[in-house]
Write an enzyme that holds these catalytic residues in place. Structure first.
Site, mmCIF file in Angstrom:
data_model
loop_
_atom_site.group_PDB
_atom_site.id
_atom_site.type_symbol
_atom_site.label_atom_id
_atom_site.label_comp_id
_atom_site.label_asym_id
_atom_site.label_seq_id
_atom_site.Cartn_x
_atom_site.Cartn_y
_atom_site.Cartn_z
ATOM 1 N N ARG A 177 0.826 -1.213 0.000
ATOM 2 C CA ARG A 177 0.000 0.000 0.000
ATOM 3 C C ARG A 177 0.856 1.256 0.000
ATOM 4 O O ARG A 177 0.334 2.363 0.098
ATOM 5 C CB ARG A 177 -0.921 0.013 1.203
ATOM 6 C CG ARG A 177 -0.201 -0.152 2.528
ATOM 7 C CD ARG A 177 -1.165 0.049 3.635
ATOM 8 N NE ARG A 177 -0.616 -0.399 4.912
ATOM 9 C CZ ARG A 177 -1.218 -0.215 6.063
ATOM 10 N NH1 ARG A 177 -2.375 0.412 6.097
ATOM 11 N NH2 ARG A 177 -0.687 -0.642 7.185
ATOM 12 N N GLY A 187 -5.002 -1.911 -0.001
ATOM 13 C CA GLY A 187 -4.008 -0.904 -0.373
ATOM 14 C C GLY A 187 -4.197 0.442 0.305
ATOM 15 O O GLY A 187 -3.484 1.402 0.011
ATOM 16 N N ARG A 218 14.687 -2.780 3.479
ATOM 17 C CA ARG A 218 14.517 -3.507 4.739
ATOM 18 C C ARG A 218 15.408 -4.741 4.757
ATOM 19 O O ARG A 218 15.858 -5.190 3.704
ATOM 20 C CB ARG A 218 13.052 -3.975 4.843
ATOM 21 C CG ARG A 218 12.077 -2.847 4.794
ATOM 22 C CD ARG A 218 10.946 -3.120 3.792
ATOM 23 N NE ARG A 218 10.203 -1.881 3.516
ATOM 24 C CZ ARG A 218 9.249 -1.415 4.285
ATOM 25 N NH1 ARG A 218 8.852 -2.116 5.322
ATOM 26 N NH2 ARG A 218 8.668 -0.270 4.013
ATOM 27 N N ASP A 248 10.749 -7.519 7.834
ATOM 28 C CA ASP A 248 10.312 -6.595 6.778
ATOM 29 C C ASP A 248 10.056 -5.203 7.332
ATOM 30 O O ASP A 248 9.824 -4.265 6.560
ATOM 31 C CB ASP A 248 9.057 -7.117 6.064
ATOM 32 C CG ASP A 248 7.950 -7.504 7.028
ATOM 33 O OD1 ASP A 248 8.189 -8.368 7.886
ATOM 34 O OD2 ASP A 248 6.854 -6.931 6.947
ATOM 35 N N ASP A 271 8.025 1.792 9.905
ATOM 36 C CA ASP A 271 6.706 1.151 9.936
ATOM 37 C C ASP A 271 6.072 1.182 11.330
ATOM 38 O O ASP A 271 6.158 0.231 12.107
ATOM 39 C CB ASP A 271 6.778 -0.293 9.409
ATOM 40 C CG ASP A 271 6.636 -0.327 7.898
ATOM 41 O OD1 ASP A 271 6.660 0.756 7.275
ATOM 42 O OD2 ASP A 271 6.507 -1.429 7.334
HETATM 43 P P1 AMP Z 1 2.793 -4.224 8.078
HETATM 44 O O1 AMP Z 1 2.434 -5.243 9.098
HETATM 45 O O2 AMP Z 1 1.921 -2.991 8.087
HETATM 46 O O3 AMP Z 1 4.238 -3.855 8.119
HETATM 47 O O4 AMP Z 1 2.508 -4.876 6.670
HETATM 48 C C1 AMP Z 1 2.944 -6.161 6.291
HETATM 49 C C2 AMP Z 1 2.664 -6.363 4.817
HETATM 50 O O5 AMP Z 1 1.283 -6.233 4.551
HETATM 51 C C3 AMP Z 1 3.340 -5.367 3.896
HETATM 52 O O6 AMP Z 1 3.679 -6.038 2.712
HETATM 53 C C4 AMP Z 1 2.268 -4.352 3.657
HETATM 54 O O7 AMP Z 1 2.467 -3.639 2.477
HETATM 55 C C5 AMP Z 1 1.032 -5.211 3.606
HETATM 56 N N1 AMP Z 1 -0.201 -4.474 3.953
HETATM 57 C C6 AMP Z 1 -0.573 -4.057 5.191
HETATM 58 N N2 AMP Z 1 -1.758 -3.437 5.130
HETATM 59 C C7 AMP Z 1 -2.161 -3.458 3.840
HETATM 60 C C8 AMP Z 1 -3.310 -2.988 3.129
HETATM 61 N N3 AMP Z 1 -4.322 -2.352 3.744
HETATM 62 N N4 AMP Z 1 -3.356 -3.196 1.809
HETATM 63 C C9 AMP Z 1 -2.370 -3.831 1.166
HETATM 64 N N5 AMP Z 1 -1.273 -4.306 1.764
HETATM 65 C C10 AMP Z 1 -1.160 -4.127 3.099
HETATM 66 MG MG MG Z 2 5.699 -3.205 7.197
#
Ligand code: AMP
Ligand code: MG
Length: 483
Positions: free
Chosen positions: A87, A120, A177, A246, A256
């Site tokens: 996203r 996204g 990352r 990540d 993040d």
């Molecule tokens: P995060 O836990 O926020 O660091 O995200 C982990 C993974 O999930 C990453 O690849 C993000 O881009 C993806 N992600 C988290 N929230 C969304 C969302 N609402 N739409 C698309 N991808 C997401």
């Molecule tokens: Mg992340």
């Protein structure tokens, strides 16, 4: 308006990213705009419509090639081979007044090939939390990605409840990352691991040697930066909440912001992430987890660095962490002279704070006013504890320790004030700003908080409320006294 160059990252081969235009955000409006950061890029104090449109993802900048980066990662210890910017979109690079280049990302700008079925989008609540936390960390002097703006919309987004969409503008010299390296390593794409390492080293590790030794030096530098970063988190009571590989920056930045929190009462096992049932990412685990993540990074670089050199780099973590943490805590305690017993003094303090559920920021800030020979200065400190006995003993030891310090009380107090923030992004303060924004479209509180947190050590008239522990702490205190 804003000069955005094609990103350096976009010069990497197409296997590193996917071209992806932002999805327009319906009827965008400005929610937050960081004038201080904007000034660093010679942006106006008041963004005009075209800039708001751009930061909302509705007007891709001329010549830009927005992209989503691919990466993988260990999430809660489990390897997930395919992640990536699901996203976030990298619009391009911007250059600040000092000539430093930064990647400009829009977070929440719509689906990408790496969205894995998700929408996204980011919700207003989470963008406010990231905006405030980035700037709070920066105000504390802790390396972090930065936040320039939030653009909101009334577009509904479906989470546990229906919320509204927003886009955060995030800046960092690089968003690479640990998981970026893991992605190529576990696919056997060794040339890509090398390519990415060279890309990062050339842009961000200018002192690294040439030749194959550079990779070991690079790893050692990442280990040391990460150790110093986590030391700062620990000293200021920051809990990241999702330390998956990540979410670990190769530059040693805080990256993040999701379910993070700043400690109010000191609790070693404090977990802010509701889904982290086992407390993997608890406050007291962060150094161990960082080391685990660095081991995962070292593994991902194992085709570039031999085992002995990897081990030697990893061995730097503990001494660098211990030294950095000790120095930060000694500054917070107003101790200038090195003393072998200080590690024990710090340890005993943390136990006393934990046992008494003492508010950590308030205690540390108030400790500056402690005078070894004035019993009255103990009371405001003891009043913060529900188990004051241990704290009383500790203050005796601390008083004796201060007697060996050459610095006069008043000067020590001033130095401690420069190490112990008066304003901390406590969860209830962030929630208040979110409530006002979501319920009343009142965005003033976000900016008010940001300004306080940008200078967290300096008292501001009329801001007494923001320096206080959470009001429900009192209720908690009474309840527990009866047990
Ligand atoms: P995060 O836990 O926020 O660091 O995200 C982990 C993974 O999930 C990453 O690849 C993000 O881009 C993806 N992600 C988290 N929230 C969304 C969302 N609402 N739409 C698309 N991808 C997401
Ligand atoms: Mg992340």
């Amino acid at each position: 308006m804003i000069n955005i160059d094609p990103s350096a990252f976009s010069t990497l081969p197409g296997t590193f990213h996917a071209r992806q235009a932002p999805t327009p955000l319906p009827a965008p409006y400005l929610v937050a705009y960081n004038v201080e950061l904007a000034a660093q890029f010679d942006l106006p104090n008041e963004p005009a419509e075209p800039l708001i449109e751009l930061l909302g993802g509705n007007r891709p900048p001329a010549g830009a090639q927005p992209l989503a980066a691919v990466y993988a990662g260990h999430q809660f210890g489990v390897y997930v081979p395919q992640l990536g910017d699901g996203r976030a979109l990298l619009l391009g690079d911007v250059t600040d007044r000092h000539g430093q280049r930064h990647e400009l990302q829009l977070k929440g700008a719509g689906r990408t090939p790496f969205s894995r079925g998700a929408d996204g989008r980011a919700v207003l609540r989470s963008t406010i939390r990231e905006y405030l936390a980035s700037e709070a960390m920066h105000g504390l002097g802790i390396p972090t990605t930065r936040a320039l703006a939030i653009v909101g919309s009334d577009q509904p987004v479906y989470r546990e409840q229906i919320e509204t969409a927003a886009v955060l503008t995030r800046l960092a010299p690089s968003h690479v990352r640990f998981g970026s390296f893991e992605y190529f390593h576990y696919r056997g794409m060794t040339d890509h691991v090398r390519r990415l390492a060279d890309f990062v080293i050339n842009a961000h590790f200018p002192t690294a040697a040439t030749g194959d030794e550079r990779y070991a030096e690079f790893l050692r530098e990442v280990v040391e930066r990460t150790a110093r970063l986590i030391a700062a988190w620990q000293a200021q009571g920051f809990v990241h909440g999702v330390m998956n590989t990540d979410n670990m920056s190769i530059l040693g930045l805080t990256l993040d912001y999701g379910p993070y929190g700043f400690l109010d009462h000191f609790e070693a096992g404090r977990v802010f992430n509701h889904t982290d049932h086992r407390g993997r990412y608890a406050y007291a685990n962060q150094a161990g987890i960082a080391f685990w993540n660095l081991q995962a990074l070292a593994e991902a670089l194992s085709t570039l660095i031999d085992g002995d050199a990897r081990e030697a780099a990893l061995q730097r973590f503990e001494p660098v962490f211990v030294k950095a943490y000790g120095e930060l805590m000694c500054r917070k305690l107003g101790l200038e002279r090195a003393d072998a017993a200080d590690a024990d003094l710090i340890d005993r303090l943390l136990h006393a704070l934990h046992d008494g559920r003492v508010d950590y920021p308030a205690f540390m800030r108030r400790l500056g006013a402690f005078r070894p020979h004035d019993p009255a200065t103990r009371e405001p400190l003891l009043a913060l504890s529900r188990a004051p006995e241990a704290l009383r003993d500790w203050l005796d030891t601390y008083a004796a320790r201060l007697a060996t310090e050459p610095v006069p009380d008043a000067e020590r107090h001033a130095r401690m004030d420069a190490a112990n923030p008066l304003y901390v992004l406590r969860t209830h303060l962030a929630e208040r700003a979110i409530r006002l924004a979501s319920d009343a479209r009142d965005y003033g509180e976000i900016e008010r908080l940001r300004r306080l947190l940008a200078r967290p050590f300096t008292p501001q008239p009329g801001a007494e409320f923001y320096a206080e522990p959470p009001p429900d702490g009192a209720g908690d205190f009474a309840l527990s006294c009866s047990s």
